[in-house]
Design a protein around this motif. Structure first.
Motif, PDB file in Angstrom:
ATOM      1  N   ARG A 273      -8.048   2.713  -6.404  1.00  0.00           N
ATOM      2  CA  ARG A 273      -8.650   4.026  -6.571  1.00  0.00           C
ATOM      3  C   ARG A 273      -9.532   4.426  -5.394  1.00  0.00           C
ATOM      4  NH1 ARG A 273      -7.164   2.872 -11.703  1.00  0.00           N
ATOM      5  NH2 ARG A 273      -6.669   4.671 -13.016  1.00  0.00           N
ATOM      6  N   GLY A 274      -9.646   3.551  -4.418  1.00  0.00           N
ATOM      7  CA  GLY A 274     -10.326   3.892  -3.181  1.00  0.00           C
ATOM      8  C   GLY A 274      -9.361   4.283  -2.080  1.00  0.00           C
ATOM      9  N   ALA A 275      -8.091   4.417  -2.411  1.00  0.00           N
ATOM     10  CA  ALA A 275      -7.077   4.850  -1.451  1.00  0.00           C
ATOM     11  C   ALA A 275      -6.811   6.342  -1.607  1.00  0.00           C
ATOM     12  CB  ALA A 275      -5.785   4.062  -1.652  1.00  0.00           C
ATOM     13  N   SER A 276      -6.250   6.947  -0.577  1.00  0.00           N
ATOM     14  CA  SER A 276      -5.871   8.357  -0.649  1.00  0.00           C
ATOM     15  C   SER A 276      -4.808   8.569  -1.724  1.00  0.00           C
ATOM     16  CB  SER A 276      -5.341   8.838   0.700  1.00  0.00           C
ATOM     17  OG  SER A 276      -6.227   8.545   1.744  1.00  0.00           O
ATOM     18  N   VAL A 277      -3.822   7.665  -1.729  1.00  0.00           N
ATOM     19  CA  VAL A 277      -2.720   7.727  -2.686  1.00  0.00           C
ATOM     20  C   VAL A 277      -2.611   6.372  -3.385  1.00  0.00           C
ATOM     21  CG1 VAL A 277      -0.218   7.976  -2.957  1.00  0.00           C
ATOM     22  CG2 VAL A 277      -1.469   9.490  -1.388  1.00  0.00           C
ATOM     23  N   ARG A 278      -2.592   6.403  -4.696  1.00  0.00           N
ATOM     24  CA  ARG A 278      -2.516   5.171  -5.482  1.00  0.00           C
ATOM     25  C   ARG A 278      -1.123   4.993  -6.060  1.00  0.00           C
ATOM     26  NH1 ARG A 278      -3.224   3.746 -11.101  1.00  0.00           N
ATOM     27  NH2 ARG A 278      -3.401   5.971 -11.565  1.00  0.00           N
ATOM     28  N   ILE A 279      -0.592   3.784  -5.934  1.00  0.00           N
ATOM     29  CA  ILE A 279       0.620   3.388  -6.654  1.00  0.00           C
ATOM     30  C   ILE A 279       0.159   2.630  -7.901  1.00  0.00           C
ATOM     31  CG2 ILE A 279       2.762   2.059  -6.593  1.00  0.00           C
ATOM     32  CD1 ILE A 279       2.691   2.277  -3.532  1.00  0.00           C
ATOM     33  N   PRO A 280       0.390   3.153  -9.087  1.00  0.00           N
ATOM     34  CA  PRO A 280      -0.051   2.436 -10.296  1.00  0.00           C
ATOM     35  C   PRO A 280       0.584   1.046 -10.383  1.00  0.00           C
ATOM     36  CG  PRO A 280       0.500   4.710 -10.807  1.00  0.00           C
ATOM     37  CD  PRO A 280       0.972   4.459  -9.402  1.00  0.00           C
ATOM     38  N   TRP A 281      -0.164   0.108 -10.974  1.00  0.00           N
ATOM     39  CA  TRP A 281       0.308  -1.277 -11.021  1.00  0.00           C
ATOM     40  C   TRP A 281       1.642  -1.407 -11.723  1.00  0.00           C
ATOM     41  CZ3 TRP A 281       1.330  -3.669 -15.635  1.00  0.00           C
ATOM     42  CH2 TRP A 281       0.812  -3.073 -16.787  1.00  0.00           C
ATOM     43  N   GLN A 282       1.850  -0.600 -12.777  1.00  0.00           N
ATOM     44  CA  GLN A 282       3.107  -0.736 -13.509  1.00  0.00           C
ATOM     45  C   GLN A 282       4.291  -0.218 -12.708  1.00  0.00           C
ATOM     46  OE1 GLN A 282       0.648   1.351 -14.270  1.00  0.00           O
ATOM     47  NE2 GLN A 282       1.322   3.155 -15.412  1.00  0.00           N
ATOM     48  N   VAL A 283       4.018   0.682 -11.745  1.00  0.00           N
ATOM     49  CA  VAL A 283       5.085   1.187 -10.882  1.00  0.00           C
ATOM     50  C   VAL A 283       5.560   0.080  -9.951  1.00  0.00           C
ATOM     51  CG1 VAL A 283       5.634   2.829  -9.040  1.00  0.00           C
ATOM     52  CG2 VAL A 283       4.316   3.574 -11.038  1.00  0.00           C
ATOM     53  N   GLU A 284       4.621  -0.669  -9.383  1.00  0.00           N
ATOM     54  CA  GLU A 284       5.011  -1.799  -8.544  1.00  0.00           C
ATOM     55  C   GLU A 284       5.770  -2.838  -9.365  1.00  0.00           C
ATOM     56  OE1 GLU A 284       2.961  -4.743  -5.297  1.00  0.00           O
ATOM     57  OE2 GLU A 284       2.123  -4.702  -7.300  1.00  0.00           O
ATOM     58  N   ARG A 285       5.323  -3.077 -10.587  1.00  0.00           N
ATOM     59  CA  ARG A 285       5.989  -4.062 -11.445  1.00  0.00           C
ATOM     60  C   ARG A 285       7.404  -3.615 -11.806  1.00  0.00           C
ATOM     61  NH1 ARG A 285       4.045  -4.111 -17.433  1.00  0.00           N
ATOM     62  NH2 ARG A 285       5.332  -2.238 -17.281  1.00  0.00           N
ATOM     63  N   ASP A 286       7.538  -2.335 -12.188  1.00  0.00           N
ATOM     64  CA  ASP A 286       8.841  -1.828 -12.624  1.00  0.00           C
ATOM     65  C   ASP A 286       9.741  -1.434 -11.457  1.00  0.00           C
ATOM     66  OD1 ASP A 286       7.844  -2.143 -15.173  1.00  0.00           O
ATOM     67  OD2 ASP A 286       7.386  -0.009 -15.455  1.00  0.00           O
ATOM     68  N   LYS A 287       9.123  -1.333 -10.263  1.00  0.00           N
ATOM     69  CA  LYS A 287       9.857  -0.928  -9.057  1.00  0.00           C
ATOM     70  C   LYS A 287      10.433   0.487  -9.176  1.00  0.00           C
ATOM     71  CE  LYS A 287       8.868  -4.795  -7.145  1.00  0.00           C
ATOM     72  NZ  LYS A 287       7.727  -4.795  -6.169  1.00  0.00           N
ATOM     73  N   LYS A 288       9.684   1.348  -9.852  1.00  0.00           N
ATOM     74  CA  LYS A 288      10.055   2.761  -9.971  1.00  0.00           C
ATOM     75  C   LYS A 288       8.923   3.487 -10.700  1.00  0.00           C
ATOM     76  CE  LYS A 288      12.576   1.948 -14.302  1.00  0.00           C
ATOM     77  NZ  LYS A 288      13.874   2.073 -15.006  1.00  0.00           N
ATOM     78  N   GLY A 289       8.900   4.817 -10.561  1.00  0.00           N
ATOM     79  CA  GLY A 289       7.886   5.574 -11.284  1.00  0.00           C
ATOM     80  C   GLY A 289       7.326   6.736 -10.500  1.00  0.00           C
ATOM     81  N   TYR A 290       5.998   6.719 -10.238  1.00  0.00           N
ATOM     82  CA  TYR A 290       5.335   7.868  -9.637  1.00  0.00           C
ATOM     83  C   TYR A 290       4.166   7.401  -8.790  1.00  0.00           C
ATOM     84  CZ  TYR A 290       1.609   7.182 -13.078  1.00  0.00           C
ATOM     85  OH  TYR A 290       0.588   6.653 -13.818  1.00  0.00           O
ATOM     86  N   ILE A 291       3.577   8.331  -8.038  1.00  0.00           N
ATOM     87  CA  ILE A 291       2.384   8.046  -7.248  1.00  0.00           C
ATOM     88  C   ILE A 291       1.300   9.051  -7.624  1.00  0.00           C
ATOM     89  CG2 ILE A 291       3.635   7.016  -5.329  1.00  0.00           C
ATOM     90  CD1 ILE A 291       3.369   9.672  -3.826  1.00  0.00           C
ATOM     91  N   GLU A 292       0.049   8.715  -7.282  1.00  0.00           N
ATOM     92  CA  GLU A 292      -1.085   9.582  -7.578  1.00  0.00           C
ATOM     93  C   GLU A 292      -1.808   9.933  -6.280  1.00  0.00           C
ATOM     94  OE1 GLU A 292      -5.094   9.418 -10.357  1.00  0.00           O
ATOM     95  OE2 GLU A 292      -4.637   7.717  -9.053  1.00  0.00           O
ATOM     96  N   ASP A 293      -1.783  11.208  -5.909  1.00  0.00           N
ATOM     97  CA  ASP A 293      -2.579  11.684  -4.775  1.00  0.00           C
ATOM     98  C   ASP A 293      -3.983  11.969  -5.303  1.00  0.00           C
ATOM     99  OD1 ASP A 293      -3.720  12.914  -2.582  1.00  0.00           O
ATOM    100  OD2 ASP A 293      -1.928  14.056  -2.066  1.00  0.00           O
TER     101      ASP A 293
END
Length: 340
Positions: free
Chosen positions: A290-310
Motif C-alpha cells: 500500500r506504499g506503492a503507486s500501484v498495488r497487485i493484491p496478494w490473491q492476484v499474485e497467488r491466482d496469477k490473474k485478476g486486477y490491479i489497484e492504482d
C-alpha cells in the motif's frame, strides 16, 4: 399527470469541478429533453453569451423524491453542438469504444470526510484533536465512529437509485468514510460515481453536515482521502503476464507524471510517501504494497490473474479523466504486446 426530473451536471469550477442540478417537470411518459442553463453562473460561459446545453446521457430512479421521479445525468455542450471544454465525459467516450473489445472494468473506492461547520465530524468542537489514528478504520462504537447514520442513508439512496455500489466502510481518520462503485465499464463507473457523489451531498443536507472530497482535509499526521482505482481487462483476468504488463505500462514514457497531474488537484499534498501513499513524483508497483503507486493484491499474485489497484487518484479526481488515462495507457500496451 407529471413527474420531476432532477438534471445533474458537472460545472466548470477550477481546479476541482462541482456538481450542479435543477428540476424540470415533465408530462408522464415524456423523455427528458435537451435543456439549458446559465453558464455564466457555473464558470462555463461569459455573460454576453451565457447559454449552455444539457444533453441527458443516463437516468436513475430518484431515491430522495421517490415515485416516478428520476435523476438525469447530463453532458454539457455548447450551442454550436460541440462538447463544452468542461465536458470530460466526451473525451472518455471514444477511448472506451476503441478498447471495448478488451473489456476494461473499474471499481473506484471513493473516500470522503464529513464536516460539521469548520471541523471534521468527530473532532472536538472546542478545538484540538481527537485520539490519534488507529481505532477508527472499520471501527464500531460512538467513541470512534461519527456519521454512520448519514452513511447508511446514503447507501440506501444509492441502492434505490440502482447504482452499482459494492460496499462501505469507515476510514482511518474520524469522520472519514468510503464507498465503492463497480466493477463496471469505464463510462458506467464514472457516471455512477458522479451520481453517488451528488446523492452523498444531498443526503448529508438532511443531517446538517457537509461532505468534502478534499484530499488532505486535515494537515499533519492524518491520512488523506483518495479514490483508489481498481482496474482489469479480460486478459488481466485470465493471466499474470497481462497484470505485469499493465503495471509496467503506467511507469513508461512520462506516463507517471501525465497520470498524477490529472488525478486531482493538490495531489502532492496527499501523495507524500507517508500515510499509505507513494511519493507523487516516484512510480512503483508491488504485491500487497500500500506504499506503492500501484498495488497487485496478494490473491492476484497467488491466482496469477485478476486486477490491479492504482492508489494515486485523489478523492477529488474526475473519474472520466482517470478511467480514460488508465484505459488508454494499459489497453494500448496490452495490444502492442499481443496480450489481448
Amino acid at each position: 399527470m407529471s413527474y420531476k426530473a432532477e438534471y445533474i451536471w458537472i460545472d466548470g469550477t477550477s481546479p476541482t469541478a462541482k456538481l450542479r442540478s435543477k428540476t424540470k417537470i415533465l408530462a408522464d411518459g415524456a423523455e427528458p429533453p435537451t435543456w439549458g442553463f446559465d453558464g455564466s453562473s457555473t464558470n462555463q460561459a461569459e455573460g454576453h453569451a451565457s447559454d449552455c446545453v444539457l444533453k441527458p446521457v443516463a437516468s436513475y430512479p430518484d431515491p430522495i423524491r421517490g415515485g416516478d421521479d428520476i435523476l438525469v445525468l447530463c453532458e454539457v455542450w455548447n450551442v454550436d453542438d460541440t462538447p463544452h471544454v468542461s465536458n470530460t465525459r466526451a473525451a472518455l467516450r471514444p477511448v472506451a469504444e476503441q478498447f471495448a473489445s478488451q473489456e476494461p472494468i473499474f471499481g473506484i473506492e471513493q473516500e470522503y470526510t464529513f464536516f460539521k461547520g469548520s471541523r471534521p465530524l468527530g473532532f472536538p468542537e472546542s478545538g484540538g484533536f481527537p485520539a490519534p489514528q488507529g481505532g477508527y478504520y472499520c471501527g464500531v462504537g460512538a467513541d470512534e465512529i461519527y456519521g454512520r447514520d448519514v452513511v447508511e442513508a446514503h447507501l440506501e439512496n444509492c441502492l434505490k437509485a440502482g447504482l452499482g455500489i459494492s460496499g462501505i466502510n469507515a476510514e482511518v481518520m474520524p469522520g472519514q468514510w468510503e464507498f465503492q462503485v463497480g466493477p463496471l465499464a469505464p463510462l458506467d463507473v464514472s457516471d455512477q460515481l458522479w451520481i453517488a457523489r451528488w446523492l452523498l451531498y444531498r443526503t448529508a443536507e438532511d443531517f446538517g453536515v457537509s461532505a468534502t472530497l478534499d484530499p488532505k482535509p486535515v494537515k499533519g499526521d492524518w491520512n488523506g482521502a483518495g479514490a483508489h482505482t481498481n482496474f482489469s481487462t479480460k486478459a488481466m483476468r485470465e493471466g499474470y503476464d497481462a497484470i505485469v504488463a499493465a503495471c509496467e505500462s503506467m511507469g513508461k514514457d512520462g506516463k507517471p507524471l501525465e497520470h498524477v497531474k490529472n488525478y486531482g488537484a493538490d495531489v502532492e499534498d496527499r501523495l507524500t510517501g507517508a500515510h499509505e501513499t507513494a511519493p507523487w513524483d516516484q512510480y512503483s508497483y508491488g504485491v500487497s504494497n500500500r506504499g506503492a503507486s500501484v498495488r497487485i493484491p496478494w490473491q492476484v499474485e497467488r491466482d496469477k490473474k485478476g486486477y490491479i489497484e492504482d492508489r494515486r487518484p485523489n478523492a477529488n479526481c474526475d473519474p472520466y479523466v482517470v478511467t480514460r488515462l488508465i484505459t488508454d495507457t494499459v489497453c494500448t500496451e496490452l495490444g502492442d504486446a499481443g496480450l489481448v
